[in-house]
Design a protein around this motif. Structure first.
Motif, PDB file in Angstrom:
ATOM      1  N   ALA A  74     -73.335-126.105  28.654  1.00  0.00           N
ATOM      2  CA  ALA A  74     -72.995-127.179  29.580  1.00  0.00           C
ATOM      3  C   ALA A  74     -73.483-126.912  30.998  1.00  0.00           C
ATOM      4  O   ALA A  74     -73.438-127.818  31.842  1.00  0.00           O
ATOM      5  CB  ALA A  74     -71.484-127.388  29.592  1.00  0.00           C
ATOM      6  N   LYS A  75     -73.895-125.663  31.275  1.00  0.00           N
ATOM      7  CA  LYS A  75     -74.404-125.279  32.602  1.00  0.00           C
ATOM      8  C   LYS A  75     -73.345-125.493  33.690  1.00  0.00           C
ATOM      9  O   LYS A  75     -73.652-125.917  34.801  1.00  0.00           O
ATOM     10  CB  LYS A  75     -75.662-126.076  32.947  1.00  0.00           C
ATOM     11  N   VAL A  76     -72.101-125.175  33.351  1.00  0.00           N
ATOM     12  CA  VAL A  76     -71.002-125.264  34.309  1.00  0.00           C
ATOM     13  C   VAL A  76     -70.564-123.854  34.662  1.00  0.00           C
ATOM     14  O   VAL A  76     -70.071-123.120  33.787  1.00  0.00           O
ATOM     15  CB  VAL A  76     -69.811-126.049  33.730  1.00  0.00           C
ATOM     16  N   PRO A  77     -70.751-123.408  35.891  1.00  0.00           N
ATOM     17  CA  PRO A  77     -70.290-122.067  36.281  1.00  0.00           C
ATOM     18  C   PRO A  77     -68.779-121.941  36.049  1.00  0.00           C
ATOM     19  O   PRO A  77     -67.997-122.751  36.562  1.00  0.00           O
ATOM     20  CB  PRO A  77     -70.645-121.997  37.768  1.00  0.00           C
ATOM     21  N   PHE A  78     -68.374-120.944  35.279  1.00  0.00           N
ATOM     22  CA  PHE A  78     -66.976-120.864  34.853  1.00  0.00           C
ATOM     23  C   PHE A  78     -66.585-119.424  34.571  1.00  0.00           C
ATOM     24  O   PHE A  78     -67.382-118.618  34.079  1.00  0.00           O
ATOM     25  CB  PHE A  78     -66.774-121.705  33.578  1.00  0.00           C
ATOM     26  N   ASP A  79     -65.363-119.082  34.923  1.00  0.00           N
ATOM     27  CA  ASP A  79     -64.767-117.810  34.520  1.00  0.00           C
ATOM     28  C   ASP A  79     -63.264-118.001  34.447  1.00  0.00           C
ATOM     29  O   ASP A  79     -62.741-119.048  34.842  1.00  0.00           O
ATOM     30  CB  ASP A  79     -65.135-116.688  35.492  1.00  0.00           C
ATOM     31  N   TYR A  80     -62.565-117.011  33.914  1.00  0.00           N
ATOM     32  CA  TYR A  80     -61.131-117.180  33.723  1.00  0.00           C
ATOM     33  C   TYR A  80     -60.401-115.883  34.024  1.00  0.00           C
ATOM     34  O   TYR A  80     -60.975-114.794  34.042  1.00  0.00           O
ATOM     35  CB  TYR A  80     -60.831-117.653  32.300  1.00  0.00           C
ATOM     36  N   VAL A  81     -59.109-116.022  34.293  1.00  0.00           N
ATOM     37  CA  VAL A  81     -58.223-114.903  34.589  1.00  0.00           C
ATOM     38  C   VAL A  81     -57.042-114.984  33.632  1.00  0.00           C
ATOM     39  O   VAL A  81     -56.478-116.067  33.434  1.00  0.00           O
ATOM     40  CB  VAL A  81     -57.711-114.962  36.047  1.00  0.00           C
ATOM     41  N   LEU A  82     -56.664-113.870  33.042  1.00  0.00           N
ATOM     42  CA  LEU A  82     -55.517-113.832  32.135  1.00  0.00           C
ATOM     43  C   LEU A  82     -54.275-113.374  32.889  1.00  0.00           C
ATOM     44  O   LEU A  82     -54.319-112.398  33.646  1.00  0.00           O
ATOM     45  CB  LEU A  82     -55.785-112.892  30.962  1.00  0.00           C
ATOM     46  N   TYR A  83     -53.177-114.093  32.659  1.00  0.00           N
ATOM     47  CA  TYR A  83     -51.900-113.752  33.286  1.00  0.00           C
ATOM     48  C   TYR A  83     -50.898-113.339  32.207  1.00  0.00           C
ATOM     49  O   TYR A  83     -50.977-113.780  31.052  1.00  0.00           O
ATOM     50  CB  TYR A  83     -51.338-114.950  34.060  1.00  0.00           C
ATOM     51  N   THR A  84     -49.941-112.533  32.613  1.00  0.00           N
ATOM     52  CA  THR A  84     -48.891-112.122  31.678  1.00  0.00           C
ATOM     53  C   THR A  84     -47.726-113.093  31.667  1.00  0.00           C
ATOM     54  O   THR A  84     -46.894-113.039  30.762  1.00  0.00           O
ATOM     55  CB  THR A  84     -48.355-110.722  32.041  1.00  0.00           C
ATOM     56  N   ASN A  85     -47.637-113.982  32.668  1.00  0.00           N
ATOM     57  CA  ASN A  85     -46.522-114.933  32.716  1.00  0.00           C
ATOM     58  C   ASN A  85     -46.942-116.183  33.475  1.00  0.00           C
ATOM     59  O   ASN A  85     -47.849-116.144  34.317  1.00  0.00           O
ATOM     60  CB  ASN A  85     -45.291-114.298  33.358  1.00  0.00           C
ATOM     61  N   TYR A  86     -46.249-117.280  33.171  1.00  0.00           N
ATOM     62  CA  TYR A  86     -46.588-118.564  33.782  1.00  0.00           C
ATOM     63  C   TYR A  86     -46.196-118.626  35.254  1.00  0.00           C
ATOM     64  O   TYR A  86     -46.835-119.332  36.037  1.00  0.00           O
ATOM     65  CB  TYR A  86     -45.909-119.703  33.019  1.00  0.00           C
TER      66      TYR A  86
END
Length: 865
Positions: A74-86
């Motif tokens: 899709a050519k969308v710059p993207f990354d993510y972060v994992l959390y232990t709680n909401y």
């Protein structure tokens, strides 16, 4: 071991394959240069960062794969972060450490809360919660109550006094939402609630608490009741949970089908926008949204990722109505009105009638037209929400009360006082069972306005002359023009929302027969101007009309000493006795649930009625049984009122009530028996004002020194601009509204009291509270564009299938009003069954006092009315 494997896998993802030599990381100068360049680029214009809670190692696989799709395809710059709680994820989103959060339902509402509080504390920069989309499986998430088979629990009442097991206390599906509904809506009193608090902070995503609850239910001395999600119950029954033997579970436990818990929506992508954000930020969110919706289950590259995420068919657009029960559960009796997604980020948004406030603040500015019983209750319901709504009502008269301020001689209500008083403010001036006069009702209304401090929001002596939709919406959606009835001065004000509460008909639009329209007021008067019956003394009076006002005017003319009184009617209509057979008050027959169920079987159940009523009506035997029953009712009424010959109505007694609703005592019958009032069927042809002779179309003539036209009033929408009136889609048989409140094609406009009910004061109050909750996002069932359209079409079909073709057919509810109230209460998450026991519930009439506690606001003046 699983976690370390995930970490090792993550490390491999971050390092180019070419840099892995002999199991050791070796970086060349060129690789370092590329890394530095990439870092500089990300600092200047980084990828969209998304947060998600890692409740399972598979979360990494899911979002790692979706990242590959977004970046590479899709050519969308993207990354993510994992959390232990909401909780931490919500904090990061509000502080904009991340751009988007994949939120569960509690986290979604927590973001709304945080932004709402921020906007109150920080007026400089306004923030808005934006929702981008969800999975198809997140819609209409189901919870269930399971019980031990040996517990003898078969109804919601059987849950009282039981100990209930739930999932974790922060699980929306296994604790928060179902407990709120059972305890606050169904009024269940549990002996104890035992949450299985495993994996707190993950808001029930692991479902470990639900599994533990089911395990405990399997024990020999286990609890008898548990709340779990339907999804986990199904998995347990299919043998997918290692710790639970499916056969044993099904042998010991079952779903309590008598309790239907409300569905709600689960996960959704949330973002936070500031009003001073550059366009690029919105574009980044839009690109992310577009890319997600471009994923296709038929694409072999997309399908594994979508299935891994649990999607059945496709990503779905955002919607808000599915979270209203969650909002109510987290903040009982309240919700957050500040959730208004940016228009360019909507995608398949199903919330149809979002209320837009252009003031930049959190309050919605509402104009209410009229201060009668409908307008006052609307003001009260809105005034009870001062943090969210700013309400101003306009009344052209010098006092509140509407038509009760003045009307024809000796006017009053058709029903006893217990059926015509405010829900939580009894009419103490009149004894139970008595029929209040107009002045007594007016006093009750004034006392109510004072008790709840409503006058501070009402501008008296101020007539609304125009309500115009503002196209740009720069300063509110509506321009309301008013004129002082004292000095004629005019003003213009802007409002976000307009509520028309002037009633079904306009007292300014009196209808007169064409042949009498130009006659002098000494000879021809409208019933509303017949305020002094002494003008009839010694005169030959002809009263034209069939409704209660016509009967009252005829009776009052006779009592005032008229030499003769003729009640001229085109069509004979069935009167309903105040006491049937002189013994049973009518409300015990027609206002009880049993009575209204029988009426619905005879005519047709209102759309949305319960399955039992629909089944009985659709059966062969139901209508066949009801036909002779109501034929017998006709014979009884005919005998009680002496209706024979041409004055006996020909229409069905129930259907005729929806043409002319008449609730009468014996006054007219008594006067007919002694010859003081004559009822004559006929239609006027001409009137000779010289000889005061009225000629009928059948050739008969009547001497008439005074003609009282009890011919009603017309509907009037002239204060609305032409485009708005066109949008109301007015039909020959009236206006059809969603829930008799909202027009389908005109936003930010509502009508309260624009319908005919048998005891309209309680109907108007429930409508007003429904509207207030709707405006403040407090409904459990929020109208969507699709359901509004379907509901209105169903009501058209329902009304036109059996009601007489009268101008107000689209607004008639009358003897179906209890079932209509049920719909509004279910929308609000309130229990529609208001009586203390089943016998009373079905055999006793529903009265305004039964709805005590529904409306917001408390008296500022203590004591009785």
């Amino acid at each position: 071991m699983i976690l370390s494997t995930a970490v090792r896998t993550a490390a491999k993802r971050c390092v180019p394959i070419s840099s892995q030599v002999s199991g050791r990381r070796r970086w060349s100068s060129s690789a370092a240069l590329v890394s530095t360049t990439k870092l500089r680029q990300q600092l200047e214009d980084g990828p969209l960062m998304m947060g998600c809670v890692c409740y399972d190692p598979a979360v990494y696989d899911i979002w790692g794969g979706i990242k590959d799709y977004l970046v590479e395809e899709a050519k969308v710059p993207f990354d993510y972060v994992l959390y232990t709680n909401y909780e931490q994820q919500v904090a990061s989103l509000v502080q904009r450490h991340i751009d988007v959060a994949w939120n569960g339902p509690l986290a979604h509402v927590m973001v709304e809360q945080a932004i709402d509080y921020n906007n109150k504390d920080n007026q400089a920069v306004k923030k808005t919660v934006v929702s981008l989309g969800m999975r198809d499986v997140d819609r209409d998430f189901e919870s269930i109550v399971i019980v031990r088979k040996d517990a003898n629990i078969s109804s919601v009442d059987d849950l009282n006094g039981q100990t209930v097991l739930t999932g974790a206390c922060d699980s929306p599906q296994a604790h928060v939402v179902p407990l709120h509904y059972l305890q606050n809506v169904r009024n269940v009193q549990f002996a104890d609630v035992l949450p299985q608090n495993l994996d707190l902070g993950k808001h029930g995503d692991t479902a470990a608490g639900e599994v533990k609850a089911m395990e405990l239910m399997m024990g020999r001395d286990g609890a008898k009741v548990a709340i779990v999600s339907k999804m986990m119950w199904d998995r347990a029954c299919q043998g997918m949970l290692p710790s639970i033997q499916a056969a044993d579970l099904l042998n010991r436990c079952e779903v309590l089908d008598a309790v239907q818990l409300p569905v709600f929506d689960h996960c959704q992508f949330d973002a936070v926008l500031h009003d001073n954000d550059p366009p690029e930020r919105k574009e980044k969110l839009q690109d992310f949204s577009d890319a997600l919706f471009a994923m296709n289950m038929d694409n072999p590259k997309h399908q594994p990722l979508m299935k891994l995420e649990g999607i059945q068919k496709q990503w779905e657009g955002p919607r808000q109505q599915g979270y209203n029960i969650v909002r109510n559960a987290m903040i009982p009796g309240s919700s957050l009105a500040n959730h208004r997604p940016a228009n360019d980020l909507f995608r398949q948004q199903t919330r149809a009638y979002t209320v837009n406030s252009s003031t930049g603040g959190s309050k919605i500015r509402v104009a209410v037209v009229g201060a009668g019983v409908a307008g006052l209750q609307t003001v009260r319901a809105l005034q009870a929400r001062p943090d969210k709504v700013e309400v101003t009502a306009f009344e052209g008269a010098s006092n509140v009360g509407g038509l009760w301020k003045q009307n024809y001689s000796n006017f009053g209500v058709q029903v006893p006082k217990q059926l015509y008083e405010f829900q939580d403010y009894p009419m103490t001036e009149v004894r139970w069972g008595e029929f209040p006069t107009g002045p007594q009702v007016q006093t009750h209304i004034e006392n109510y306005a004072d008790a709840y401090g409503l006058r501070k929001s009402i501008q008296l002596n101020t007539k609304v002359t125009g309500v115009t939709k503002q196209q740009d919406g720069a300063d509110g959606n509506w321009k309301v023009e008013t004129q002082s009835t004292v000095d004629g001065s005019t003003t213009e004000q802007s409002f976000d929302y307009v509520v028309v509460s002037t009633g079904l008909y306009s007292s300014l639009k009196k209808t007169l027969p064409n042949i009498l329209a130009n006659e002098g007021s000494d000879t021809v008067v409208h019933s509303s101007d017949f305020v002094d019956a002494s003008v009839a003394k010694g005169k030959k009076v002809v009263v034209v009309g069939s409704g209660k006002s016509a009967v009252d005017c005829a009776v009052e003319s006779s009592r005032a000493g008229a030499s003769s009184v003729t009640l001229l009617q085109r069509t004979a209509h069935w009167p309903t006795p105040r006491k049937i057979a002189g013994v049973i008050p009518f409300q015990y027959i027609f206002m009880s649930r049993l009575g209204q169920a029988l009426l619905s079987t005879h005519t047709a159940p209102i759309p949305g009625s319960g399955p039992a009523i629909n089944a009985f009506h659709q059966s062969v035997i139901g209508p066949l049984l009801m036909k002779p029953v109501f034929r017998a009712v006709e014979e009884l009424f005919a005998f009680q009122y002496g209706l024979y010959g041409d004055i006996r109505p020909k229409a069905d007694v129930v259907k005729d009530f929806y043409d002319v609703a008449l609730l009468l005592n014996s006054d007219l019958t008594d006067l007919r028996k002694v010859g003081k009032v004559t009822v004559q069927m006929g239609e006027m042809e001409s009137f000779d004002s010289t000889s005061n002779q009225l000629t009928l179309k059948d050739g008969n003539t009547l001497d008439a020194d005074l003609i009282v036209c009890a011919t009603g009033f017309a509907q009037d929408y002239s204060i609305l601009d032409a485009d708005t009136t066109t949008g109301l889609d007015l039909q020959d048989d009236g206006m059809y509204l969603y829930r008799y409140i909202l027009p389908e094609k005109v936003s930010n406009l509502a009508f309260i009291g624009h319908m005919a009910a048998t005891t309209n004061i309680s109907s108007y109050g429930i409508q007003a509270e429904w509207l207030a909750r709707y405006l403040c996002n407090e409904l459990v069932e929020v109208p969507t564009e699709d359901c509004v359209s379907k509901d209105i079409e169903a009501r058209k079909e329902w009304a036109r299938s059996w009601m007489p073709a009268v101008p107000n057919r689209g607004m008639n509810i009358l003897l179906h009003q209890t079932h209509y109230h049920d719909q509004l209460l279910r929308d609000m998450g309130e229990n529609p069954h208001r009586k203390s026991n089943p016998l009373s519930e079905y055999l006793m009439p529903y009265e305004p006092a039964d709805y005590n506690g529904i409306m917001g606001g408390r008296p500022i003046i203590t004591g009785t009315a």
